[in-house]
Design a protein around this motif. Sequence first.
Motif, PDB file in Angstrom:
ATOM      1  N   ALA A 151     -19.841  -6.298 -11.463  1.00 21.63           N
ATOM      2  CA  ALA A 151     -19.003  -5.675 -12.669  1.00 21.63           C
ATOM      3  C   ALA A 151     -19.889  -4.609 -13.175  1.00 21.63           C
ATOM      4  CB  ALA A 151     -19.016  -6.965 -13.697  1.00 21.63           C
ATOM      5  N   ASP A 152     -21.312  -4.684 -13.327  1.00 26.22           N
ATOM      6  CA  ASP A 152     -22.099  -3.508 -13.948  1.00 26.22           C
ATOM      7  C   ASP A 152     -21.809  -2.254 -12.828  1.00 26.22           C
ATOM      8  OD1 ASP A 152     -24.221  -2.289 -15.188  1.00 26.22           O
ATOM      9  OD2 ASP A 152     -25.309  -2.431 -13.204  1.00 26.22           O
ATOM     10  N   ALA A 153     -21.844  -2.479 -11.523  1.00 27.83           N
ATOM     11  CA  ALA A 153     -21.533  -1.279 -10.738  1.00 27.83           C
ATOM     12  C   ALA A 153     -20.302  -0.680 -10.895  1.00 27.83           C
ATOM     13  CB  ALA A 153     -21.569  -1.896  -9.261  1.00 27.83           C
ATOM     14  N   VAL A 154     -18.984  -1.376 -11.244  1.00 26.45           N
ATOM     15  CA  VAL A 154     -17.821  -0.973 -11.753  1.00 26.45           C
ATOM     16  C   VAL A 154     -17.935  -0.093 -12.843  1.00 26.45           C
ATOM     17  CG1 VAL A 154     -15.579  -1.332 -12.343  1.00 26.45           C
ATOM     18  CG2 VAL A 154     -16.381  -2.521 -10.374  1.00 26.45           C
ATOM     19  N   ARG A 191     -10.213  -4.939  -2.656  1.00 24.06           N
ATOM     20  CA  ARG A 191      -8.963  -4.472  -3.195  1.00 24.06           C
ATOM     21  C   ARG A 191      -9.027  -5.028  -4.572  1.00 24.06           C
ATOM     22  NH1 ARG A 191      -6.751  -5.624   2.262  1.00 24.06           N
ATOM     23  NH2 ARG A 191      -5.972  -7.778   1.397  1.00 24.06           N
ATOM     24  N   ILE A 192      -9.340  -6.155  -4.844  1.00 23.22           N
ATOM     25  CA  ILE A 192      -9.495  -6.381  -6.321  1.00 23.22           C
ATOM     26  C   ILE A 192     -10.555  -5.699  -7.162  1.00 23.22           C
ATOM     27  CG2 ILE A 192     -10.254  -8.280  -7.987  1.00 23.22           C
ATOM     28  CD1 ILE A 192      -9.176 -10.181  -5.774  1.00 23.22           C
ATOM     29  N   VAL A 193     -11.656  -5.201  -6.390  1.00 24.86           N
ATOM     30  CA  VAL A 193     -12.624  -4.270  -7.243  1.00 24.86           C
ATOM     31  C   VAL A 193     -11.939  -2.979  -7.226  1.00 24.86           C
ATOM     32  CG1 VAL A 193     -14.824  -3.157  -6.590  1.00 24.86           C
ATOM     33  CG2 VAL A 193     -14.628  -5.604  -6.246  1.00 24.86           C
ATOM     34  N   ALA A 194     -11.120  -2.573  -6.360  1.00 21.64           N
ATOM     35  CA  ALA A 194     -10.560  -1.289  -6.553  1.00 21.64           C
ATOM     36  C   ALA A 194      -9.816  -1.021  -7.560  1.00 21.64           C
ATOM     37  CB  ALA A 194      -9.677  -0.891  -5.030  1.00 21.64           C
ATOM     38  N   ARG A 195      -8.973  -2.178  -8.162  1.00 22.03           N
ATOM     39  CA  ARG A 195      -8.302  -2.063  -9.224  1.00 22.03           C
ATOM     40  C   ARG A 195      -8.723  -1.743 -10.364  1.00 22.03           C
ATOM     41  NH1 ARG A 195      -3.102  -3.990  -8.939  1.00 22.03           N
ATOM     42  NH2 ARG A 195      -2.979  -4.407 -11.101  1.00 22.03           N
ATOM     43  N   TYR A 196     -10.150  -1.844 -10.532  1.00 23.48           N
ATOM     44  CA  TYR A 196     -10.945  -1.844 -11.682  1.00 23.48           C
ATOM     45  C   TYR A 196     -11.464  -0.486 -11.712  1.00 23.48           C
ATOM     46  CZ  TYR A 196     -10.163  -6.721 -12.727  1.00 23.48           C
ATOM     47  OH  TYR A 196      -9.415  -8.111 -12.941  1.00 23.48           O
ATOM     48  N   LEU A 197     -11.393   0.247 -10.684  1.00 22.16           N
ATOM     49  CA  LEU A 197     -12.048   1.651 -10.657  1.00 22.16           C
ATOM     50  C   LEU A 197     -11.220   2.669 -11.165  1.00 22.16           C
ATOM     51  CD1 LEU A 197     -13.776   1.498  -6.986  1.00 22.16           C
ATOM     52  CD2 LEU A 197     -14.808   1.573  -9.385  1.00 22.16           C
ATOM     53  N   LYS A 198     -11.318   3.396 -12.126  1.00 16.66           N
ATOM     54  CA  LYS A 198     -10.549   4.549 -12.723  1.00 16.66           C
ATOM     55  C   LYS A 198     -10.593   5.683 -11.993  1.00 16.66           C
ATOM     56  CE  LYS A 198     -11.407   2.725 -17.342  1.00 16.66           C
ATOM     57  NZ  LYS A 198     -12.122   2.917 -18.642  1.00 16.66           N
ATOM     58  N   THR A 258      -7.136   7.689  -6.101  1.00 10.49           N
ATOM     59  CA  THR A 258      -7.214   6.878  -4.971  1.00 10.49           C
ATOM     60  C   THR A 258      -8.437   6.111  -4.775  1.00 10.49           C
ATOM     61  OG1 THR A 258      -8.013   8.918  -3.948  1.00 10.49           O
ATOM     62  CG2 THR A 258      -5.803   8.743  -3.668  1.00 10.49           C
ATOM     63  N   VAL A 259      -8.302   4.993  -3.904  1.00  7.21           N
ATOM     64  CA  VAL A 259      -9.613   4.288  -3.507  1.00  7.21           C
ATOM     65  C   VAL A 259      -9.344   3.726  -2.127  1.00  7.21           C
ATOM     66  CG1 VAL A 259     -11.124   2.143  -4.196  1.00  7.21           C
ATOM     67  CG2 VAL A 259      -9.728   3.389  -5.865  1.00  7.21           C
ATOM     68  N   ASN A 260     -10.644   4.058  -1.352  1.00 12.54           N
ATOM     69  CA  ASN A 260     -10.425   3.646   0.098  1.00 12.54           C
ATOM     70  C   ASN A 260     -11.247   2.596   0.323  1.00 12.54           C
ATOM     71  OD1 ASN A 260      -9.086   6.028   1.649  1.00 12.54           O
ATOM     72  ND2 ASN A 260     -10.195   7.053  -0.276  1.00 12.54           N
ATOM     73  N   VAL A 261     -10.772   1.535   1.050  1.00  8.33           N
ATOM     74  CA  VAL A 261     -11.438   0.308   1.452  1.00  8.33           C
ATOM     75  C   VAL A 261     -12.005   0.539   2.804  1.00  8.33           C
ATOM     76  CG1 VAL A 261     -11.569  -2.202   1.583  1.00  8.33           C
ATOM     77  CG2 VAL A 261     -10.277  -1.339  -0.378  1.00  8.33           C
ATOM     78  N   ASN A 262     -13.244   0.255   2.963  1.00  5.42           N
ATOM     79  CA  ASN A 262     -13.992   0.446   4.425  1.00  5.42           C
ATOM     80  C   ASN A 262     -13.723   1.808   4.992  1.00  5.42           C
ATOM     81  OD1 ASN A 262     -15.342  -1.915   3.980  1.00  5.42           O
ATOM     82  ND2 ASN A 262     -13.845  -2.950   5.033  1.00  5.42           N
ATOM     83  N   GLU A 263     -13.697   2.711   4.233  1.00  2.00           N
ATOM     84  CA  GLU A 263     -13.469   4.037   4.680  1.00  2.00           C
ATOM     85  C   GLU A 263     -13.840   5.286   3.527  1.00  2.00           C
ATOM     86  OE1 GLU A 263     -12.230   7.857   6.007  1.00  2.00           O
ATOM     87  OE2 GLU A 263     -12.784   5.871   7.316  1.00  2.00           O
ATOM     88  N   ALA A 264     -14.097   6.414   3.957  1.00  5.01           N
ATOM     89  CA  ALA A 264     -14.445   7.422   2.897  1.00  5.01           C
ATOM     90  C   ALA A 264     -13.558   8.112   2.047  1.00  5.01           C
ATOM     91  CB  ALA A 264     -15.326   8.302   3.734  1.00  5.01           C
ATOM     92  N   PHE A 265     -12.385   8.638   2.702  1.00  8.00           N
ATOM     93  CA  PHE A 265     -11.435   9.352   2.004  1.00  8.00           C
ATOM     94  C   PHE A 265     -10.327   9.519   3.078  1.00  8.00           C
ATOM     95  CE2 PHE A 265     -14.369  12.644   3.734  1.00  8.00           C
ATOM     96  CZ  PHE A 265     -13.414  13.190   4.447  1.00  8.00           C
ATOM     97  N   ALA A 266     -10.280   9.520   4.031  1.00  5.69           N
ATOM     98  CA  ALA A 266      -9.293   9.760   5.121  1.00  5.69           C
ATOM     99  C   ALA A 266      -8.346   8.625   4.931  1.00  5.69           C
ATOM    100  CB  ALA A 266      -9.681   9.808   6.421  1.00  5.69           C
ATOM    101  N   ALA A 267      -8.426   7.546   4.724  1.00  2.00           N
ATOM    102  CA  ALA A 267      -7.239   6.799   4.790  1.00  2.00           C
ATOM    103  C   ALA A 267      -6.157   7.049   3.591  1.00  2.00           C
ATOM    104  CB  ALA A 267      -7.795   5.278   4.644  1.00  2.00           C
TER     105      ALA A 267
END
Length: 539
Positions: A423-426, A449-456, A459-468
């Motif tokens: 939570a602190d990391a987010v 994917r749950i963590v991703a929802r809290y990032l403002k 786009t958010v990539n899971v297990n990928e840098a940016f290309a997905a």
Amino acid sequence: MSAHSNPAGDPAVVGPHDPEHDPRASYALEPEYVAALTDRLVATGGTTAEVRSPLNDAPLAHIPQSTPGDVAEAFGRARRAQVAWARTPIEERQRALLRLHDLVLDRQDEIIDLIQWETGKARKHAFDEPLHVALTARYYGRTAKRHLATSRRPGVVPGLTRVDVNRVPKGVVGIISPWNYPFDLALIDGIAAVVAGNAVVAKPDAQTMLSALLGAELLEQAGIPRELWQVVAGPGAEIGGAIVAHADYVCFTGSTATGRVIARGCADRLIGCSLELGGKNPLLVLRDADVEKAAEGAVRASFSNSGQLCVSMERIFVADQVYDRFVARFVARTQAMTLGSTLEWGNDMGPLISQAQLDTVTAHVEDAVAKGARVLTGGNARPDLGPYFFEPTILEGVSPDMACFGKETFGPVVSLYRFHDEADAVDRANGGEYGLNASVYSEDRARARIVARYLKCGTVNVNEAFAATFASLDAPMGGMRESGMGRRQGAEGVLRYTETQSVATQRLIRFGPQFGMSDEAYAKLMNANLRLMKKLGRA
């Protein structure tokens, strides 16, 4: 490198004359090739601007410069062409994009060469540009009719009120594109505008005009009328205002500061705009991440195109449980990168675009070190490799008083931060005002994917840098907060260039008292109808 020919028989891009010689000393473009491209410009002012290649700082071309009057003329030409184009069946517009797809693939060696000459980026990163343009052309070539088709909506009186919603083109779209992806970003936003029935007036960045002009040539060969896609050249401070003054919609990719200026200009004219702006993108390595995969992804996330990528990572937050192992692998992978100023495959990173960009990167690193940050690898300019080289650099111990903590570096510099609690990391990842792209590494993909929802971030990539996300053309892409407004790609990417028009057709009854009915009786009838519609479940 030998000359690359192309099936259309156009002048070839000529590479280094002597492969045995230092290739940085022998890059050149045929004058006839440059002249054929710049002939497309609307530029009557009689002045030119010299462009130099970041590969060797040698003169690359002299670009004719446009005046505000030229911008007005370009919009006039485009507006006349747009009237006929808007009446062109959408199937024909889509076929033109599918032909563009094939042309880009057929001539990709020429395209990549030109991108490298103008930007200096490694060949594998230059390859991303024709790849993404082809993907975009194919996507809208297959889906535009579905996105733009007239839709039916429920009418107020079932069976008696028909409502059709049309998508009407805006008119002429002004597109202001940046230097970091000069072929890709000069085309992908305009492709969507054109297939929606609009014309385009494009102002590519002054440093990378030739790649954008080659794109305009390919559009014409694909069947897009030449007058429909106008190109002007010049500094944004001199002609950017004229674009905003004449456009029916503006699409801009660049800095947040310039984006604010454009947004104010559009607001004054009550026209729309879409803006992809700056970023200070975070990557999170959670406690259960595959360290090797995360380290590999972090290298691409941080150093692709020398970090000159809007969605690249400049902040990496790593869980205590894997911090030491991740850092060791990330540093080792970074130190194994190959740097070079050649047009050949095999380099992992090329130079920065200019002295100004090198100065910014150098200043950020020097400021951080002076205030106590530790350099784990890199940290130095490399003039022995080329005029604007800076080593891929990993910093530790970066604090809020350092320039690189919150300001966008836009270079091959990334900072590492250890965290104890997710939570602190987010919260720390959401710090600052930007919100363009993020990445989360975890073996538990559902949790990531749950963590991703809290990032403002847009786009958010899971297990990928940016290309997905970048290559998933049906998914919208853009920024939150000071990283911009509006979206490219997907349905949103084409619908932004249209106005919605509702057409209601009424039959049998009118909306007012009939057959001698009083106003009061009509009001009671309408109230009874409202209650009935609610009971029937109508919206």
